[in-house]
Write a protein that holds these residues in place. Structure first.
Motif, mmCIF file in Angstrom:
data_model
loop_
_atom_site.group_PDB
_atom_site.id
_atom_site.type_symbol
_atom_site.label_atom_id
_atom_site.label_comp_id
_atom_site.label_asym_id
_atom_site.label_seq_id
_atom_site.Cartn_x
_atom_site.Cartn_y
_atom_site.Cartn_z
ATOM 1 N N THR A 131 -12.967 -14.449 2.495
ATOM 2 C CA THR A 131 -12.589 -13.564 3.604
ATOM 3 C C THR A 131 -11.114 -13.206 3.476
ATOM 4 O O THR A 131 -10.380 -13.798 2.683
ATOM 5 N N ASP A 132 -10.693 -12.263 4.299
ATOM 6 C CA ASP A 132 -9.286 -11.869 4.299
ATOM 7 C C ASP A 132 -8.414 -12.885 5.026
ATOM 8 O O ASP A 132 -7.274 -13.134 4.630
ATOM 9 N N ILE A 133 -8.940 -13.424 6.121
ATOM 10 C CA ILE A 133 -8.166 -14.330 6.958
ATOM 11 C C ILE A 133 -9.017 -15.544 7.326
ATOM 12 O O ILE A 133 -10.227 -15.413 7.576
ATOM 13 N N VAL A 134 -8.388 -16.699 7.370
ATOM 14 C CA VAL A 134 -9.000 -17.904 7.910
ATOM 15 C C VAL A 134 -8.260 -18.249 9.195
ATOM 16 O O VAL A 134 -7.039 -18.441 9.189
ATOM 17 N N LEU A 135 -9.003 -18.298 10.313
ATOM 18 C CA LEU A 135 -8.434 -18.678 11.599
ATOM 19 C C LEU A 135 -8.833 -20.122 11.863
ATOM 20 O O LEU A 135 -10.010 -20.420 12.072
ATOM 21 N N SER A 136 -7.865 -21.007 11.832
ATOM 22 C CA SER A 136 -8.174 -22.441 11.860
ATOM 23 C C SER A 136 -7.447 -23.151 12.998
ATOM 24 O O SER A 136 -6.291 -22.836 13.305
ATOM 25 N N VAL A 169 -3.083 -7.060 6.172
ATOM 26 C CA VAL A 169 -4.182 -7.266 5.214
ATOM 27 C C VAL A 169 -4.895 -5.955 4.933
ATOM 28 O O VAL A 169 -5.188 -5.613 3.782
ATOM 29 N N ARG A 170 -5.185 -5.220 6.010
ATOM 30 C CA ARG A 170 -5.888 -3.942 5.837
ATOM 31 C C ARG A 170 -5.113 -2.995 4.944
ATOM 32 O O ARG A 170 -5.657 -2.357 4.038
ATOM 33 N N LYS A 171 -3.809 -2.902 5.173
ATOM 34 C CA LYS A 171 -2.988 -1.993 4.391
ATOM 35 C C LYS A 171 -2.867 -2.440 2.947
ATOM 36 O O LYS A 171 -3.044 -1.655 2.017
ATOM 37 N N ARG A 172 -2.547 -3.692 2.740
ATOM 38 C CA ARG A 172 -2.264 -4.166 1.379
ATOM 39 C C ARG A 172 -3.499 -4.294 0.513
ATOM 40 O O ARG A 172 -3.439 -4.092 -0.693
ATOM 41 N N GLU A 173 -4.623 -4.602 1.114
ATOM 42 C CA GLU A 173 -5.828 -4.823 0.311
ATOM 43 C C GLU A 173 -6.765 -3.620 0.318
ATOM 44 O O GLU A 173 -7.149 -3.124 -0.730
ATOM 45 N N TYR A 174 -7.092 -3.151 1.477
ATOM 46 C CA TYR A 174 -8.072 -2.078 1.548
ATOM 47 C C TYR A 174 -7.525 -0.748 1.047
ATOM 48 O O TYR A 174 -8.206 -0.012 0.350
ATOM 49 N N ILE A 175 -6.309 -0.439 1.428
ATOM 50 C CA ILE A 175 -5.730 0.819 0.959
ATOM 51 C C ILE A 175 -5.638 0.817 -0.550
ATOM 52 O O ILE A 175 -5.950 1.805 -1.226
ATOM 53 N N HIS A 176 -5.178 -0.296 -1.092
ATOM 54 C CA HIS A 176 -5.070 -0.412 -2.543
ATOM 55 C C HIS A 176 -6.438 -0.234 -3.191
ATOM 56 O O HIS A 176 -6.578 0.477 -4.202
ATOM 57 N N ALA A 177 -7.466 -0.870 -2.623
ATOM 58 C CA ALA A 177 -8.814 -0.776 -3.187
ATOM 59 C C ALA A 177 -9.336 0.663 -3.111
ATOM 60 O O ALA A 177 -9.931 1.175 -4.065
ATOM 61 N N GLU A 178 -9.110 1.327 -1.965
ATOM 62 C CA GLU A 178 -9.556 2.710 -1.810
ATOM 63 C C GLU A 178 -8.881 3.618 -2.831
ATOM 64 O O GLU A 178 -9.503 4.495 -3.428
ATOM 65 N N PHE A 179 -7.602 3.383 -3.014
ATOM 66 C CA PHE A 179 -6.825 4.183 -3.957
ATOM 67 C C PHE A 179 -7.333 3.981 -5.380
ATOM 68 O O PHE A 179 -7.568 4.940 -6.116
ATOM 69 N N MET A 180 -7.516 2.723 -5.761
ATOM 70 C CA MET A 180 -7.945 2.417 -7.129
ATOM 71 C C MET A 180 -9.353 2.933 -7.411
ATOM 72 O O MET A 180 -9.674 3.311 -8.538
ATOM 73 N N GLU A 181 -10.190 2.967 -6.390
ATOM 74 C CA GLU A 181 -11.564 3.426 -6.555
ATOM 75 C C GLU A 181 -11.619 4.892 -6.985
ATOM 76 O O GLU A 181 -12.589 5.335 -7.618
ATOM 77 N N LEU A 182 -10.558 5.630 -6.699
ATOM 78 C CA LEU A 182 -10.533 7.058 -7.013
ATOM 79 C C LEU A 182 -10.038 7.362 -8.424
ATOM 80 O O LEU A 182 -10.104 8.505 -8.870
ATOM 81 N N LEU A 183 -9.495 6.361 -9.107
ATOM 82 C CA LEU A 183 -8.887 6.594 -10.420
ATOM 83 C C LEU A 183 -9.909 6.484 -11.541
ATOM 84 O O LEU A 183 -10.730 5.564 -11.576
ATOM 85 N N ARG A 184 -9.829 7.435 -12.482
ATOM 86 C CA ARG A 184 -10.682 7.430 -13.670
ATOM 87 C C ARG A 184 -9.815 7.791 -14.876
ATOM 88 O O ARG A 184 -9.001 8.722 -14.805
ATOM 89 N N PRO A 185 -9.981 7.082 -15.997
ATOM 90 C CA PRO A 185 -9.139 7.363 -17.182
ATOM 91 C C PRO A 185 -9.205 8.814 -17.637
ATOM 92 O O PRO A 185 -8.188 9.380 -18.069
ATOM 93 N N GLU A 186 -10.390 9.427 -17.529
ATOM 94 C CA GLU A 186 -10.536 10.801 -18.024
ATOM 95 C C GLU A 186 -9.800 11.820 -17.153
ATOM 96 O O GLU A 186 -9.644 12.981 -17.544
ATOM 97 N N CYS A 187 -9.349 11.391 -15.959
ATOM 98 C CA CYS A 187 -8.644 12.300 -15.053
ATOM 99 C C CYS A 187 -7.128 12.127 -15.126
ATOM 100 O O CYS A 187 -6.406 12.652 -14.271
#
Length: 638
Positions: A445-450, A483-501
C-alpha cells in the motif's frame, strides 16, 4: 522629440561617434580611427559635427593634446536623447520600445546595419527585435535598396499607438478633494508623450465622464481604456491633419450616442471631426457599450449561450453566463482588431494550464464559427472563467491506498477505520490488520496507519492514536497528497512514454519543422492522424507553448488516435517564436479519457521546468531508451 535622424550616413556616423564617447571616460584619435576605420583628418571633421550637435544639451567636447578626448556637462540629458546608447544596461523590452518609437518617426528608409549601429546591437539582435515588433504590435516593414521603413497605414499606426499606450501607462485612482469622487489617473512615460498628449487625455476623460453619465454606462476597464486611448490619439492626429483613409473604414451608420460624443469632442477641441473618423469612432463606441451595437452581425447573448452549450464538454449556468458576458464584447474587439490589456496573461497560463488549454480549444471553435481570431490576452480571460468552473466541479482525484494496523482489538481498528473514512477523501482502505497478521504478510500500500511504532523502508508509516485526533487527520491528508503526487503522477506520466515517440538530439532549429517532425513520427506509429500537425501549428498562432527551456505544443483531441507524449531533445536549441530557444519539446497527444489527469501531468511538466539538472541530463541523453530511464528514475518535487 529625439535629436536623432537616420536620413544619411554622415548623421549616422556622427551619432555613432557620440555614443562611443559617452561609453568611455577618455579616448584618443587612434581609438576612434580603429572604431570607425576613418582617417585622423576625417575624424576631426566628425568631432566638429559632434560638438555642434551636443551643444544644445549643455555638453562640451574636450580635445586636449597629449591627454585625450572626452565629454563633460549634462551627460544624462544627452544619453536620454540617444536611444540605445546604454545598451549594456537596457532591457530587451526597453530597446524594442525605443526601436518602435524610432520607426514611427522615421522619415526615410534606413539600412539594417545603420539601425544596428544606432542601437548598439548586432544585426541578428536587431532582426529579432523587428520580428518581435511584427508579431506583437503588427508592425509592417517596406524593404528597398535604400533600407527599411514603416509600411503601416494611418489606421494601423493608430492601433499600434493604442496598444503601445495601454501596455505602458500606469493607472491609479485618486480622490478628488473637492467632490470626494475617485478619478482615474494615467501616468504616461516620456516616450509616449510624442503620441498621446496628457492634456488631451485629461480632456477626453472629462468628455467620456459626461457621455457615460448621460447614457448611464458602467464600462469595465478593458472597454473603457481602448476608447479613451483611441480618442486621445485621434484628437492629436486630426489636429495634425493625419486622417484615416475612407476606404479603410466599414460602411456604418452613426448612432445617436456616437453623434452626441462627437458633438462633445468638437466643442472641446474646436475642430470638425471628419466623417471617416466619425465612423471609426462608432466602432469603438460599439465595444464601449453593448447598447450601441452598429456592428450587428454577431450572435446575441442568448444565441451565444446556446452555441457555448454545443461546444463545451462540461458547463454550468454560471460558466455559460460568465463566458457569454465576456465573449460578446470580446468578439467585437476581435472582429475590429482591437487589443485588450491583460497584465496577468502569463501568470494565468502558468498557474492554470488545464483551463488555458480548454480556452484554446474554445478559441479554435470560435475562430471556425465566428471567423474571429482572439489574441492570447482574451484567451487568458476565458481561462479564468474555465478555471473557476473546474474548481466548482473538480474531477475525481486518484486514490491513495492505506492499511490500518492496530493492536487494541477489532473494535478499536474499526473505529479508526471509520474515522479515516469520515475525515479523509480519496483514500482506499485495503484492510484492517492485527500486528501479527501484518508481520506475517504485509500488503503493498501507499501508507500504513499504525497505532504501534513501526518502521518500513519503502512505505510511508504514520503512527496515530485509535481516535485519530485533528492534528493526525491533517497530517494524514498532507501525506496522502504527497503520495498521490509523487507516485501516481509519475506513473501516469511514464505510462504515456514510448521509445518510438522520442527523438533524441535533433539538429532541427525551427519550431514548425520540429512540430512537423514529431507529428509525423506519431502518425507513422498510429498515435495521431495526418491533420495533427496543422492543428498544432494553428494553436501556436494563438499562444506560444514555450515554458522556460521547454515547449509543450499540442493539437486538437479529435486528431488523437491513442494517447501518448512525443519528445524531442535538442542540444543546439530550437527557436520558438520571438521569445527565445527551447531544448526540450513535449508534444501532447491526449484524448478525452485523460481529461481528469491533465492537471497532474501539467504539474509534472512544471516540476521539470524547475529542475535544471534533469533538463540538462535529458537534453544530453543519447537515445530514447536513455530518456525514458532517466525520467523513470527522476524524483521530482510535484
Amino acid at each position: 522629440m529625439s535629436i536623432l535622424n537616420t536620413d544619411n550616413s554622415s548623421t549616422n556616423l556622427t551619432i555613432k561617434i557620440t555614443k562611443y564617447l559617452l561609453s568611455k571616460s577618455l579616448v584618443h584619435y587612434v581609438d576612434l580611427m580603429e572604431y570607425t576605420n576613418l582617417s585622423r583628418k576625417t575624424i576631426s571633421k566628425y568631432l566638429d559635427r559632434v560638438e555642434k550637435m551636443i551643444a544644445e544639451y549643455d555638453v562640451t567636447l574636450v580635445r586636449k593634446r597629449g591627454a585625450g578626448i572626452y565629454l563633460t556637462g549634462s551627460l544624462d540629458r544627452l544619453r536620454s536623447s540617444l536611444p540605445g546608447c546604454a545598451a549594456a544596461e537596457q532591457s530587451d523590452d526597453s530597446r524594442r520600445l525605443d526601436l518602435l518609437s524610432f520607426l514611427l518617426e522615421l522619415k526615410r528608409p534606413s539600412l539594417l546595419d545603420d539601425l544596428a549601429q544606432y542601437f548598439f546591437v548586432s544585426r541578428s539582435t536587431l532582426e529579432r527585435d523587428l520580428n518581435y515588433l511584427k508579431e506583437h504590435f503588427g508592425v509592417q516593414l517596406k524593404k528597398t535598396q535604400q533600407g527599411i521603413s514603416l509600411n503601416n497605414d494611418e489606421l494601423e499606426v493608430r492601433q499600434i499607438l493604442s496598444k503601445l499606450t495601454q501596455e505602458n501607462w500606469n493607472q491609479s485612482l485618486t480622490e478628488n478633494k473637492k467632490t470626494g469622487h475617485l478619478v482615474q489617473d494615467f501616468q504616461l512615460p516620456d516616450f509616449l508623450r510624442e503620441y498621446v498628449d496628457p492634456q488631451i487625455l485629461s480632456v477626453v476623460q472629462n468628455v467620456l465622464a459626461e457621455f457615460s453619465q448621460k447614457y448611464n454606462i458602467r464600462a469595465n476597464e478593458y472597454q473603457y481604456e481602448p476608447l479613451l486611448v483611441h480618442i486621445a490619439i485621434s484628437m492629436k492626429r486630426i489636429s495634425e491633419k493625419k486622417y484615416i483613409d475612407q476606404k479603410e473604414i466599414f460602411d456604418l451608420t452613426i448612432s445617436p450616442a456616437t453623434q452626441y460624443l462627437i458633438t462633445l469632442l468638437e466643442q472641446k477641441f474646436k475642430f470638425t471631426i471628419p466623417a471617416t473618423e466619425a465612423k471609426y469612432l462608432e466602432l469603438y463606441v460599439a465595444v464601449f457599450n453593448d447598447n450601441f451595437d452598429s456592428f450587428s452581425n454577431l450572435q446575441v447573448v442568448g444565441e451565444l449561450t446556446l452555441w457555448l452549450k454545443q461546444n463545451l464538454s462540461a458547463y454550468d449556468d454560471e460558466l455559460l453566463r460568465n463566458l457569454a458576458t465576456h465573449l460578446v464584447p470580446a468578439l467585437k474587439r476581435g472582429k475590429m482588431g482591437f487589443a485588450v490589456k491583460n497584465p496577468y496573461a502569463s501568470e494565468i497560463k502558468e498557474k492554470f494550464p488545464t483551463a488555458f488549454d480548454q480556452a484554446l480549444d474554445l478559441t479554435l471553435a470560435i475562430q471556425q464559427h465566428f471567423k474571429v481570431v482572439l489574441p492570447e490576452n482574451e484567451i487568458a480571460y476565458m481561462a479564468l472563467h474555465l478555471e473557476l468552473f473546474n474548481k466548482r466541479h473538480p474531477h475525481q482525484a486518484n486514490e491513495v491506498t492505506l492499511v490500518i494496523v492496530c493492536s487494541s482489538g477489532y473494535g478499536t481498528a474499526q473505529l479508526l477505520r471509520q474515522r479515516v473514512i469520515e475525515s479523509v477523501k480519496d483514500v482506499t482502505i485495503v484492510g484492517t490488520m492485527s500486528v501479527s497478521d501484518f508481520m506475517e504478510k504485509a500488503p503493498v500500500t501507499d501508507i500504513v496507519l499504525s497505532t504501534v511504532p513501526l518502521k518500513m523502508a519503502k512505505t510511508r508509516v504514520l503512527q496515530v492514536s485509535p481516535f485519530l485526533n485533528e492534528t493526525e487527520v491533517e497530517l494524514l491528508k498532507k501525506v496522502c497528497d504527497e503520495v498521490r503526487k509523487r507516485e501516481y503522477i509519475h506513473a501516469e506520466f511514464m505510462e504515456l512514454l514510448r521509445p518510438e515517440c522520442i527523438i533524441a538530439d535533433s539538429e532541427l532549429t525551427d519550431k514548425n519543422a520540429v512540430i512537423q517532425k514529431l507529428t509525423k513520427r506519431l502518425y507513422q506509429h498510429g498515435y495521431v492522424d495526418q491533420k495533427m500537425a496543422d492543428s498544432a501549428l494553428e494553436r501556436e498562432k494563438l499562444a506560444t507553448t514555450k515554458l522556460g527551456k521547454i515547449a509543450i505544443p499540442h493539437g486538437g483531441i479529435e486528431h488523437v488516435l491513442k494517447p501518448t507524449l512525443g519528445i524531442l531533445t535538442s542540444q543546439v536549441g530550437v527557436k520558438w517564436n520571438h521569445d527565445g530557444q527551447v531544448n526540450l519539446v513535449f508534444f501532447i497527444a491526449f484524448d478525452q479519457q485523460l481529461e481528469s489527469q491533465m492537471d497532474d501531468i501539467y504539474a509534472y511538466f512544471y516540476s521539470l521546468i524547475k529542475n535544471q539538472e534533469i533538463i540538462d541530463r535529458l537534453v544530453h541523453a543519447s537515445s530514447s531508451e536513455a530518456i525514458i530511464t532517466l525520467l523513470e528514475n527522476s524524483e521530482l518535487d510535484v
